[in-house]
Scaffold this motif. Structure first.
Motif, PDB file in Angstrom:
ATOM      1  N   ARG A  19       0.831  -1.208   0.000  1.00 33.31           N
ATOM      2  CA  ARG A  19       0.000   0.000   0.000  1.00 33.31           C
ATOM      3  C   ARG A  19       0.867   1.260   0.000  1.00 33.31           C
ATOM      4  O   ARG A  19       0.525   2.275  -0.604  1.00 33.31           O
ATOM      5  CB  ARG A  19      -0.972  -0.018   1.188  1.00 33.31           C
ATOM      6  CG  ARG A  19      -1.907  -1.224   1.157  1.00 33.31           C
ATOM      7  CD  ARG A  19      -3.195  -0.989   1.888  1.00 33.31           C
ATOM      8  NE  ARG A  19      -3.064  -0.765   3.301  1.00 33.31           N
ATOM      9  CZ  ARG A  19      -2.883  -1.714   4.214  1.00 33.31           C
ATOM     10  NH1 ARG A  19      -2.795  -2.977   3.858  1.00 33.31           N
ATOM     11  NH2 ARG A  19      -2.800  -1.419   5.500  1.00 33.31           N
ATOM     12  N   ILE A 174       0.624   8.275   3.368  1.00 34.72           N
ATOM     13  CA  ILE A 174      -0.586   7.812   2.697  1.00 34.72           C
ATOM     14  C   ILE A 174      -1.344   9.003   2.121  1.00 34.72           C
ATOM     15  O   ILE A 174      -1.124  10.153   2.518  1.00 34.72           O
ATOM     16  CB  ILE A 174      -1.524   7.031   3.648  1.00 34.72           C
ATOM     17  CG1 ILE A 174      -1.995   7.930   4.805  1.00 34.72           C
ATOM     18  CG2 ILE A 174      -0.857   5.777   4.171  1.00 34.72           C
ATOM     19  CD1 ILE A 174      -3.051   7.278   5.681  1.00 34.72           C
ATOM     20  N   VAL A 176      -4.577  10.605   2.418  1.00 35.98           N
ATOM     21  CA  VAL A 176      -5.675  10.570   3.389  1.00 35.98           C
ATOM     22  C   VAL A 176      -7.031  10.591   2.690  1.00 35.98           C
ATOM     23  O   VAL A 176      -7.953   9.862   3.086  1.00 35.98           O
ATOM     24  CB  VAL A 176      -5.554  11.746   4.381  1.00 35.98           C
ATOM     25  CG1 VAL A 176      -6.763  11.775   5.320  1.00 35.98           C
ATOM     26  CG2 VAL A 176      -4.270  11.633   5.186  1.00 35.98           C
ATOM     27  N   VAL A 179      -7.929   7.144   1.521  1.00 35.76           N
ATOM     28  CA  VAL A 179      -8.303   6.271   2.632  1.00 35.76           C
ATOM     29  C   VAL A 179      -9.731   6.565   3.084  1.00 35.76           C
ATOM     30  O   VAL A 179     -10.536   5.638   3.301  1.00 35.76           O
ATOM     31  CB  VAL A 179      -7.322   6.439   3.812  1.00 35.76           C
ATOM     32  CG1 VAL A 179      -7.813   5.665   5.040  1.00 35.76           C
ATOM     33  CG2 VAL A 179      -5.927   5.949   3.414  1.00 35.76           C
ATOM     34  N   LYS A 182     -12.182   5.138   0.604  1.00 38.52           N
ATOM     35  CA  LYS A 182     -12.281   3.684   0.718  1.00 38.52           C
ATOM     36  C   LYS A 182     -13.091   3.274   1.947  1.00 38.52           C
ATOM     37  O   LYS A 182     -13.767   2.244   1.940  1.00 38.52           O
ATOM     38  CB  LYS A 182     -10.877   3.067   0.791  1.00 38.52           C
ATOM     39  CG  LYS A 182     -10.154   2.991  -0.542  1.00 38.52           C
ATOM     40  CD  LYS A 182      -8.789   2.359  -0.363  1.00 38.52           C
ATOM     41  CE  LYS A 182      -8.107   2.127  -1.706  1.00 38.52           C
ATOM     42  NZ  LYS A 182      -8.782   1.084  -2.497  1.00 38.52           N
ATOM     43  N   ASN A 266      -9.901  -3.910   1.120  1.00 42.14           N
ATOM     44  CA  ASN A 266     -10.289  -2.586   1.603  1.00 42.14           C
ATOM     45  C   ASN A 266     -10.293  -2.549   3.130  1.00 42.14           C
ATOM     46  O   ASN A 266     -11.343  -2.618   3.770  1.00 42.14           O
ATOM     47  CB  ASN A 266     -11.670  -2.211   1.050  1.00 42.14           C
ATOM     48  CG  ASN A 266     -11.983  -0.746   1.277  1.00 42.14           C
ATOM     49  OD1 ASN A 266     -11.264  -0.056   2.005  1.00 42.14           O
ATOM     50  ND2 ASN A 266     -13.053  -0.271   0.688  1.00 42.14           N
ATOM     51  N   PRO A 268      -9.557   0.051   5.156  1.00 42.84           N
ATOM     52  CA  PRO A 268     -10.223   1.220   5.753  1.00 42.84           C
ATOM     53  C   PRO A 268     -11.719   1.038   5.954  1.00 42.84           C
ATOM     54  O   PRO A 268     -12.291   1.578   6.909  1.00 42.84           O
ATOM     55  CB  PRO A 268      -9.924   2.341   4.747  1.00 42.84           C
ATOM     56  CG  PRO A 268      -8.621   1.952   4.139  1.00 42.84           C
ATOM     57  CD  PRO A 268      -8.693   0.461   4.008  1.00 42.84           C
ATOM     58  N   THR A 289      -0.991   0.268   8.127  1.00 44.38           N
ATOM     59  CA  THR A 289      -2.244   0.019   8.851  1.00 44.38           C
ATOM     60  C   THR A 289      -2.455   1.032   9.968  1.00 44.38           C
ATOM     61  O   THR A 289      -3.571   1.512  10.187  1.00 44.38           O
ATOM     62  CB  THR A 289      -2.250  -1.405   9.431  1.00 44.38           C
ATOM     63  OG1 THR A 289      -2.158  -2.344   8.359  1.00 44.38           O
ATOM     64  CG2 THR A 289      -3.502  -1.667  10.234  1.00 44.38           C
ATOM     65  N   GLU A 292      -3.486   4.363   8.410  1.00 41.26           N
ATOM     66  CA  GLU A 292      -4.873   4.318   7.943  1.00 41.26           C
ATOM     67  C   GLU A 292      -5.847   4.428   9.112  1.00 41.26           C
ATOM     68  O   GLU A 292      -6.885   5.092   9.005  1.00 41.26           O
ATOM     69  CB  GLU A 292      -5.112   3.029   7.152  1.00 41.26           C
ATOM     70  CG  GLU A 292      -4.398   3.025   5.806  1.00 41.26           C
ATOM     71  CD  GLU A 292      -4.490   1.702   5.082  1.00 41.26           C
ATOM     72  OE1 GLU A 292      -4.372   1.685   3.856  1.00 41.26           O
ATOM     73  OE2 GLU A 292      -4.660   0.659   5.759  1.00 41.26           O
ATOM     74  N   ALA A 295      -6.120   7.923  10.060  1.00 39.48           N
ATOM     75  CA  ALA A 295      -6.908   8.692   9.091  1.00 39.48           C
ATOM     76  C   ALA A 295      -8.400   8.601   9.375  1.00 39.48           C
ATOM     77  O   ALA A 295      -9.128   9.599   9.251  1.00 39.48           O
ATOM     78  CB  ALA A 295      -6.611   8.211   7.675  1.00 39.48           C
TER      79      ALA A 295
END
Length: 376
Positions: A19, A174, A176, A179, A182, A266, A268, A289, A292, A295
């Motif tokens: 990811r 990431i 955001v 995320v 998702k 997925n 998130p 992880t 996420e 986030a």
């Protein structure tokens, strides 16, 4: 002048390193870099989950199938393809390509190799993985740049390399907005129905391998249910310990309360429906992880390993524990009982994420490493 970067990876799932790579390539395109992902797998394997996601995102991807092991001939074929594509620099994600390029990499021009260390797993002595570990540390001395995802990983490097000028620390980042988007998507039916039947819901994410210590997480969850009998545990991931963990769940009569969800594309979306992320790992770098979870403002309880204590600001943004066991059970119970405090921690974590862990910032730092490597 644009830099053509060939990212090399051999992985099937969509875990942290995968990811991170997807987010990095997306951000690099926005910076004007020309990235290409070369994803390797064994012959006969159809599109991997990682490859499907890269294709879904519209990212440049070359799939390659080859026999596993120290495959010299196919490594030379990859080098020839890289020459034809016009690669200016290779970026290796994982020990496999560190070793293959270190031993067999041959190009028509000198091409720098940058290696990102996403985390180290210590294999039992004299196993094949143990040999690969030793080879990896040996060939790292010859690459142009070594990138660690956290300062805590420096101790894993060979002593001669630890404080070399070619070693850099670039924390994972990431997107955001991606995320959060998702997090709104639907889940597979089995997972969705399980979540609907349980409250609170504890989430574990990662490969089903020994360093994740999911067996200990299951034991802690069994004790947690004494106070929260309607609680559920979802472990999202796959790996060689699946059969062992399934037997453990059945042996503890947790079949209706703990779900090994397998590979989930997925994460998130599961996080958005959970009450807590439990990181039970014995070793980590900087897990995607965790970012996420920050986030989507999911409260986190984690072992104090790798970069996690620094990201969670030694407990200000999440709960840290030293060992899996009674301490983990007590921490989960306390966090679930005091939801206001857990919410405050997750809000602080979310603000820190936006400030320090964007994909753009990560891509800009890698660009600087690339330029130094090409100049040298």
């Amino acid at each position: 002048m644009s830099i053509r970067v060939l990212h090399l990876i051999d992985s099937g799932g969509l875990y942290g390193a995968e990811r991170m790579l997807l987010a990095l390539v997306e951000a690099q395109q926005k910076l004007g870099i020309e990235p290409m992902i070369l994803s390797v797998g064994e012959p006969g394997i159809e599109a991997k989950a990682f490859e499907k996601e890269a294709d879904h995102l519209g990212l440049p991807l070359k799939t390659w199938r080859m026999k596993p092991g120290l495959n010299r001939d196919e490594t030379l074929n990859i080098c020839q393809w890289a020459d034809e594509w016009g690669a200016d620099l290779l970026h290796s994600h994982g020990y496999k390509f560190n070793i293959l390029m270190g031993l067999f990499g041959r190009f028509t021009k000198k091409i720098p190799v940058v290696a990102t260390l996403h985390g180290y797993v210590h294999a039992p002595m004299f196993t094949r993985m143990w040999v690969y570990e030793k080879l990896d540390r040996l060939v790292l001395r010859g690459v142009s740049a070594v990138v660690m995802v956290g300062e805590a990983m420096r101790k894993e490097l060979p002593k001669r390399l630890r404080f070399s000028s070619k070693v850099a620390v670039i924390r994972n980042g990431i997107n955001v907005d991606d995320v959060l988007q998702k997090a709104k998507e639907p889940l597979p039916r089995e997972v969705d129905e399980f979540i609907s039947d349980h409250n609170p819901l504890i989430l574990g994410v990662g490969r089903l391998s020994s360093e994740k210590q999911f067996g200990k997480l299951i034991l802690s969850f069994e004790k947690l249910r004494q106070r929260f009998p309607e609680a559920g545990l979802v472990i999202a991931g796959d790996g060689y310990l699946r059969d062992s963990l399934e037997k453990d769940i059945s042996g503890r009569a947790l079949d209706k309360h703990a779900l090994l969800a397998g590979y989930c594309s997925n994460i998130p979306a599961i996080m958005a429906r959970s009450n807590m992320l439990a990181i039970s790992s014995a070793t980590e770098g900087l897990p995607i992880t965790l970012l996420e979870a920050m986030a989507v403002r999911l409260p986190v309880i984690s072992t104090s390993v790798g970069e996690i204590p620094d990201v969670l600001e030694n407990g200000a943004n999440g709960v840290l524990i030293k060992n899996i066991g009674e301490e983990f059970v007590e921490a989960m119970e306390k966090a679930l009982a005091d939801s206001n405090a857990a919410c405050e921690r997750s809000q602080r974590a979310s603000k820190k994420l936006v400030r320090e862990f964007s994909a753009q910032a990560m891509a800009e730092q890698y660009s600087a490493v690339y330029k130094r490597s090409l100049a040298s």
